[in-house]
Motif scaffolding. Structure first.
Motif, short mmCIF file in Angstrom:
data_model
loop_
_atom_site.label_atom_id
_atom_site.label_comp_id
_atom_site.label_asym_id
_atom_site.label_seq_id
_atom_site.Cartn_x
_atom_site.Cartn_y
_atom_site.Cartn_z
N ASP A 14 0.69 -1.23 -0.10
CA ASP A 14 0.12 -0.03 0.08
C ASP A 14 0.95 1.09 -0.02
O ASP A 14 0.44 2.21 -0.71
N VAL A 15 2.05 1.13 0.60
CA VAL A 15 2.76 2.22 0.69
C VAL A 15 3.35 2.61 -0.85
O VAL A 15 3.35 3.81 -1.12
N TYR A 16 3.63 1.95 -1.46
CA TYR A 16 4.29 1.90 -2.80
C TYR A 16 3.09 2.25 -3.83
O TYR A 16 3.48 3.37 -4.60
N GLU A 17 1.79 1.91 -3.75
CA GLU A 17 0.68 2.29 -4.54
C GLU A 17 0.61 3.84 -3.96
O GLU A 17 0.51 4.96 -4.95
N ARG A 18 0.45 4.33 -2.88
CA ARG A 18 0.33 5.83 -2.37
C ARG A 18 1.30 6.56 -2.74
O ARG A 18 0.96 7.74 -3.28
N VAL A 19 2.77 5.95 -2.86
CA VAL A 19 3.88 7.02 -3.13
C VAL A 19 3.89 7.29 -4.53
O VAL A 19 4.25 8.27 -5.19
N VAL A 22 0.91 3.98 -8.65
CA VAL A 22 0.81 2.82 -9.49
C VAL A 22 0.29 1.54 -8.69
O VAL A 22 0.87 1.06 -7.69
N LYS A 23 -0.79 1.00 -9.03
CA LYS A 23 -1.53 0.08 -8.43
C LYS A 23 -0.46 -1.12 -8.79
O LYS A 23 -0.20 -1.46 -10.09
N ASP A 24 -0.14 -2.30 -7.78
CA ASP A 24 0.82 -3.47 -7.93
C ASP A 24 1.98 -3.01 -8.52
O ASP A 24 2.63 -3.46 -9.63
N ALA A 25 2.54 -1.89 -8.12
CA ALA A 25 3.84 -1.29 -8.45
C ALA A 25 4.96 -2.48 -8.15
O ALA A 25 6.11 -2.41 -9.22
N PHE A 175 10.88 7.95 -5.27
CA PHE A 175 10.43 7.36 -4.12
C PHE A 175 10.47 8.23 -2.92
O PHE A 175 11.32 8.09 -2.13
N ASN A 176 9.43 9.29 -2.70
CA ASN A 176 9.72 10.23 -1.39
C ASN A 176 8.86 9.61 -0.50
O ASN A 176 7.89 9.97 -0.11
N VAL A 177 9.64 9.01 0.47
CA VAL A 177 9.39 8.73 1.76
C VAL A 177 10.09 9.02 2.89
O VAL A 177 11.43 9.43 2.39
#
Length: 321
Positions: A14-19, A22-25, A175-177
């Motif tokens: 979910d972190v990857y999709e939010r940032v 892209v769904k299923d990044a 990828f900005n976290v």
């Protein structure tokens, strides 16, 4: 060996999709719990079936272990100190990353005059080939087990890898976290390319194979001359002391940062305009220091990393000072 490749699921997905938006990044390949960018799922079989040659030299590593520096060293030794080509030709074109079409897919426009398919590009590359990859051993071409080309495997303290990988993902992939969240992803084997020790241990357990040379980044930094000698001996290349001095000078941090052939500057400028590194104050070739993690990790994060490293290295003979 057969593999399954399914979308990565769970709170970290979910972190990857939010940032990224892209769904299923990321996709998860099993066995191995290997995480890859969604575009790699269509490349898996072609990489496994890629032909391997006896005179290949493969550099394999987890990302941000010093592989750009080490690959430049390997290429220069293998190409008789051709410094001019090393300066004027992108490393990705002369020492290709076999999975580049997936890992660097956002920069496809920069590659298109040379290749649109990195696997095909490697397959057609003239010998001797100096190939780079961040894939795990089980995902490398199947012929590697039979042909047994030279494989150089590079390791680095996971704490420094994490810091370097954080900035790499931020600068190159947007990828900005925050750093704390990235560390959590790293410690839970939820970064692209998966768990660092899943990667390390495959090769560490094969360290006595005659076609495999294990190197540690920390050793290369502390005694670069010896590292050059060791690689040259493994590659069966003869170097004079003057040759070694020239290689060390060419590969100094100062010169690596300036060398557009390997500093990824053409990539980031193609997306963000000229002088991007100076504008954001972060460079692809960062500090190159051993122990830089001390400047970023809190005591609590350090404790978690120490536990993570101890858990994965206990009774293996592998250690990181």
């Amino acid at each position: 060996m057969s593999f399954t490749c399914e979308p990565f699921k769970g709170k970290y997905a979910d972190v990857y999709e939010r940032v990224t938006g892209v769904k299923d990044a990321l996709y998860e390949i099993n066995p191995g719990k290997y995480l890859c960018r969604f575009v790699y799922k269509d490349m898996i079989q072609r990489v496994l079936e890629a032909p391997v040659r006896q005179d290949d030299t493969w550099l394999v590593s987890f990302p941000r272990t010093g592989s750009t520096w080490c690959q430049e060293m390997i290429w220069i030794i293998g190409n008789n100190l051709d410094f001019e080509t090393a300066k004027n030709t992108l490393q990705q074109f002369r020492a290709p990353l076999i999975e580049a079409s997936a890992s660097l897919y956002t920069f496809a426009d920069l590659f298109k005059e040379n290749f649109t398919d990195s696997v095909e590009y490697v397959n057609n590359f003239p010998s001797p080939r100096f190939i780079k990859t961040h894939l795990t051993y089980r995902l490398l071409p199947s012929e590697i087990r039979k042909v047994k080309p030279k494989i150089i495997y590079l390791m680095r303290n996971p704490k420094d890898v994490c810091v370097s990988y954080y900035f790499h993902c931020k600068v190159l992939h947007g990828f900005n976290v925050d750093f704390e969240l990235f560390c959590e992803l790293f410690l839970n084997n939820a970064v692209c390319y998966g768990g660092i020790f899943d990667h390390y241990m495959e090769f560490w357990n094969m360290r006595h194979e005659s076609n495999i040379l294990i190197l540690r980044y920390e050793d290369m930094v502390s005694d670069t001359r010896e590292a050059v000698r060791k690689i040259a001996k493994f590659m069966e290349k003869s170097l004079s002391e003057d040759d070694i001095t020239s290689i060390i000078e060419f590969l100094s941090l100062k010169n690596m940062r300036k060398n557009r052939g390997c500093n990824m500057e053409p990539f980031v400028e193609s997306k963000n305009g000229p002088d991007f590194y100076n504008k954001i104050g972060i460079h692809f070739v960062r500090q190159g220091k051993v122990g830089d993690w001390k400047n970023y990790m809190s005591q609590e994060i350090t404790r978690k990393f120490d536990e993570y490293i101890d858990k994965n290295t206990r009774e293996t003979g592998l250690s990181f000072d």
